[in-house]
Design a protein around this motif. Structure first.
Motif, mmCIF file in Angstrom:
data_model
loop_
_atom_site.group_PDB
_atom_site.id
_atom_site.type_symbol
_atom_site.label_atom_id
_atom_site.label_comp_id
_atom_site.label_asym_id
_atom_site.label_seq_id
_atom_site.Cartn_x
_atom_site.Cartn_y
_atom_site.Cartn_z
ATOM 1 N N ASP A 216 1.061 -14.593 52.549
ATOM 2 C CA ASP A 216 1.897 -15.949 52.622
ATOM 3 C C ASP A 216 1.776 -16.651 54.122
ATOM 4 O OD1 ASP A 216 2.835 -15.386 50.054
ATOM 5 O OD2 ASP A 216 4.838 -14.337 50.754
ATOM 6 N N ASP A 217 1.789 -15.907 54.941
ATOM 7 C CA ASP A 217 1.548 -16.676 56.253
ATOM 8 C C ASP A 217 0.281 -17.233 56.601
ATOM 9 O OD1 ASP A 217 1.972 -17.269 58.940
ATOM 10 O OD2 ASP A 217 1.506 -15.314 59.755
ATOM 11 N N LEU A 218 -0.875 -16.663 56.004
ATOM 12 C CA LEU A 218 -2.167 -16.988 56.166
ATOM 13 C C LEU A 218 -2.252 -18.307 55.553
ATOM 14 C CD1 LEU A 218 -5.216 -16.989 56.936
ATOM 15 C CD2 LEU A 218 -5.643 -15.304 55.118
ATOM 16 N N ALA A 219 -1.867 -18.004 54.110
ATOM 17 C CA ALA A 219 -1.857 -19.451 53.148
ATOM 18 C C ALA A 219 -1.020 -20.553 53.746
ATOM 19 C CB ALA A 219 -1.730 -18.962 51.685
ATOM 20 N N ALA A 220 -0.101 -20.308 54.269
ATOM 21 C CA ALA A 220 0.584 -21.492 54.683
ATOM 22 C C ALA A 220 -0.100 -22.130 55.929
ATOM 23 C CB ALA A 220 2.034 -21.050 55.142
ATOM 24 N N ARG A 221 -0.522 -21.241 56.869
ATOM 25 C CA ARG A 221 -1.318 -21.861 58.027
ATOM 26 C C ARG A 221 -2.438 -22.573 57.522
ATOM 27 N NH1 ARG A 221 1.145 -19.844 62.568
ATOM 28 N NH2 ARG A 221 2.300 -17.922 62.465
ATOM 29 N N LEU A 222 -3.331 -21.932 56.623
ATOM 30 C CA LEU A 222 -4.496 -22.598 56.123
ATOM 31 C C LEU A 222 -4.363 -23.939 55.487
ATOM 32 C CD1 LEU A 222 -6.183 -19.611 54.443
ATOM 33 C CD2 LEU A 222 -7.041 -20.912 56.469
ATOM 34 N N THR A 223 -3.042 -24.135 54.896
ATOM 35 C CA THR A 223 -2.638 -25.481 54.368
ATOM 36 C C THR A 223 -2.498 -26.410 55.240
ATOM 37 O OG1 THR A 223 -1.302 -24.291 52.555
ATOM 38 C CG2 THR A 223 -0.733 -26.676 52.965
ATOM 39 N N GLY A 224 -2.290 -26.072 56.438
ATOM 40 C CA GLY A 224 -2.116 -26.993 57.589
ATOM 41 C C GLY A 224 -3.701 -27.511 58.091
ATOM 42 N N LEU A 225 -4.601 -27.216 57.499
ATOM 43 C CA LEU A 225 -5.926 -27.405 57.813
ATOM 44 C C LEU A 225 -6.564 -28.439 57.028
ATOM 45 C CD1 LEU A 225 -7.359 -24.131 59.149
ATOM 46 C CD2 LEU A 225 -6.241 -25.428 60.365
ATOM 47 N N GLY A 226 -5.856 -29.258 56.582
ATOM 48 C CA GLY A 226 -6.487 -30.441 55.817
ATOM 49 C C GLY A 226 -5.177 -31.052 54.864
ATOM 50 N N PRO A 227 -5.371 -32.114 54.664
ATOM 51 C CA PRO A 227 -4.307 -32.712 53.349
ATOM 52 C C PRO A 227 -4.595 -32.503 52.176
ATOM 53 C CG PRO A 227 -5.994 -34.502 54.020
ATOM 54 C CD PRO A 227 -6.460 -33.168 55.050
ATOM 55 N N ASP A 228 -5.640 -31.966 51.693
ATOM 56 C CA ASP A 228 -6.201 -31.474 50.254
ATOM 57 C C ASP A 228 -6.471 -29.989 50.041
ATOM 58 O OD1 ASP A 228 -5.906 -34.605 49.463
ATOM 59 O OD2 ASP A 228 -7.924 -34.784 50.429
ATOM 60 N N VAL A 229 -5.935 -29.063 50.829
ATOM 61 C CA VAL A 229 -6.314 -27.856 50.937
ATOM 62 C C VAL A 229 -5.585 -27.288 49.628
ATOM 63 C CG1 VAL A 229 -5.858 -25.569 51.995
ATOM 64 C CG2 VAL A 229 -6.381 -27.529 53.202
ATOM 65 N N ARG A 230 -6.451 -26.532 48.761
ATOM 66 C CA ARG A 230 -5.814 -25.893 47.702
ATOM 67 C C ARG A 230 -6.151 -24.690 47.663
ATOM 68 N NH1 ARG A 230 -9.548 -29.318 46.565
ATOM 69 N NH2 ARG A 230 -7.862 -30.948 45.791
ATOM 70 N N ALA A 231 -5.409 -23.487 47.275
ATOM 71 C CA ALA A 231 -5.798 -21.955 47.522
ATOM 72 C C ALA A 231 -5.474 -21.188 46.080
ATOM 73 C CB ALA A 231 -4.949 -21.634 48.379
ATOM 74 N N ALA A 232 -6.287 -20.370 45.682
ATOM 75 C CA ALA A 232 -6.049 -19.383 44.487
ATOM 76 C C ALA A 232 -5.950 -17.977 45.304
ATOM 77 C CB ALA A 232 -7.025 -19.474 43.632
ATOM 78 N N ARG A 233 -5.106 -17.022 44.609
ATOM 79 C CA ARG A 233 -4.775 -15.821 45.256
ATOM 80 C C ARG A 233 -4.756 -14.845 44.231
ATOM 81 N NH1 ARG A 233 0.928 -14.015 48.521
ATOM 82 N NH2 ARG A 233 0.257 -16.103 49.436
ATOM 83 N N ARG A 234 -5.159 -13.580 44.231
ATOM 84 C CA ARG A 234 -5.416 -12.465 43.580
ATOM 85 C C ARG A 234 -5.168 -11.050 44.435
ATOM 86 N NH1 ARG A 234 -10.218 -9.860 40.098
ATOM 87 N NH2 ARG A 234 -9.240 -8.207 38.976
ATOM 88 N N ARG A 235 -4.344 -10.326 43.731
ATOM 89 C CA ARG A 235 -3.914 -8.988 44.488
ATOM 90 C C ARG A 235 -4.917 -7.966 43.619
ATOM 91 N NH1 ARG A 235 0.654 -5.574 44.993
ATOM 92 N NH2 ARG A 235 2.186 -6.991 44.817
ATOM 93 N N ILE A 236 -5.684 -6.895 44.085
ATOM 94 C CA ILE A 236 -6.095 -5.774 43.397
ATOM 95 C C ILE A 236 -5.660 -4.612 43.993
ATOM 96 C CG2 ILE A 236 -8.332 -5.014 42.931
ATOM 97 C CD1 ILE A 236 -9.682 -7.627 43.436
ATOM 98 N N ALA A 237 -5.264 -3.638 43.268
ATOM 99 C CA ALA A 237 -4.949 -2.370 43.142
ATOM 100 C C ALA A 237 -5.416 -1.530 42.000
ATOM 101 C CB ALA A 237 -3.173 -2.202 43.301
ATOM 102 N N ALA A 238 -4.999 0.034 42.493
ATOM 103 C CA ALA A 238 -5.564 0.883 41.359
ATOM 104 C C ALA A 238 -4.473 0.588 40.297
ATOM 105 C CB ALA A 238 -5.568 2.154 42.003
ATOM 106 N N ALA A 239 -5.181 0.926 38.936
ATOM 107 C CA ALA A 239 -4.161 1.159 37.904
ATOM 108 C C ALA A 239 -3.171 2.417 37.996
ATOM 109 C CB ALA A 239 -4.894 1.277 36.438
ATOM 110 N N PRO A 240 -1.845 1.986 37.397
ATOM 111 C CA PRO A 240 -0.853 2.845 37.759
ATOM 112 C C PRO A 240 -1.324 4.371 36.859
ATOM 113 C CG PRO A 240 -0.028 0.792 37.105
ATOM 114 C CD PRO A 240 -1.460 0.733 36.910
ATOM 115 N N SER A 241 -1.036 5.658 37.482
ATOM 116 C CA SER A 241 -1.359 6.516 36.866
ATOM 117 C C SER A 241 -0.547 6.826 35.439
ATOM 118 C CB SER A 241 -1.143 7.981 37.709
ATOM 119 O OG SER A 241 -1.035 9.191 37.114
#
Length: 246
Positions: A216-241
């Motif tokens: 969240d912190d990274l995305a918020a700071r990156l948004t400040g690096l331009g007026p038209d910044v857009r970002a997509a996010r994905r979290r990857i983890a092991a499937a639950p046992s």
């Protein structure tokens, strides 16, 4: 300029091989694909953020050694699990923390930003130029034949990972060796980068909440690096046992 749907489609192709989760079932990553960045050299804002990261690191390390920090210690054990020697090839978080006392590097404002976030949240974090990718990123155990373009002794060379080494790769070869140790030249961030991929790596005891907070912190700071910044996010983890919760 890439739209949000294109960034999301790119991230859908990303993956972590089961062989990696076999080493560390607690591994999780957050990937951020970002477009619309306005590139530039290090500036006053990035220097101020790095100073805050340096002060945070000095305070953290005033009472304990780098290798005794819980997340650093977890990554040292992860490196040992595939045969790497953490004293010789340090994970990116440990390497930055060890440099903080004498001063973190000033590279360009995009690199400065993600290095500072890495230190402030104590999480390994890599940034790459997304336009250099051939296909989607994948975290795998290497066969040992994959190409890794780097510089040795000031000369551009092609190296190969050790068999079984954990590496990030795409269709053209390795983009980062030893999980989060050294990034290749082909996808490295440059001062003219406008589309980038960021990878945050976590092991226990780092919680999902702390990992998401860093993202969240990274995305918020990156948004400040331009007026038209857009970002997509994905979290990857092991499937639950199937036994989880029983």
């Amino acid at each position: 300029m890439r739209d949000l749907e294109t960034l999301q489609e790119f991230l859908k192709g990303a993956g972590v091989d089961a062989a990696v989760f076999s080493l560390r079932p607690d591994y999780r990553s957050v990937l951020l694909a970002v477009d619309g960045l306005v590139p530039g050299p290090s500036d006053q804002a990035s220097d101020t953020l790095l100073q805050a990261a340096e002060a945070s690191a000095r305070e953290t390390l005033s009472a304990r050694l780098v290798e005794d920090l819980p997340h650093v210690a977890a990554w040292r054990e992860a490196y040992k699990s595939f045969g790497a020697k953490p004293q010789r090839t340090r994970n990116s978080l440990e390497a930055l923390l060890r440099r903080a006392a004498s001063g973190l590097p000033r590279v360009n404002r995009l690199t400065d930003l993600y290095n500072a976030v890495s230190v402030l949240h104590q999480v390994p974090l890599g940034g790459e130029d997304l336009t250099g990718y051939a296909g989607a990123p994948r975290l795998v155990r290497a066969a040992g034949t994959e190409a890794f373009d780097t510089v040795a002794g000031g000369i551009e060379v092609i190296e190969h990972p050790d068999p079984g080494e954990v590496v990030w790769c795409d269709d053209a070869g390795v983009t980062c060796r030893r999980w989060n140790w050294r990034q290749g030249r082909r996808t490295q961030l440059r001062e003219d980068t406008t589309t980038a991929l960021f990878i945050l790596d976590a092991l226990q005891p780092m919680t999902d909440e702390a990992l998401d907070g860093a993202a969240d912190d990274l995305a918020a700071r990156l948004t400040g690096l331009g007026p038209d910044v857009r970002a997509a996010r994905r979290r990857i983890a092991a499937a639950p046992s199937i036994h989880e919760g029983k």
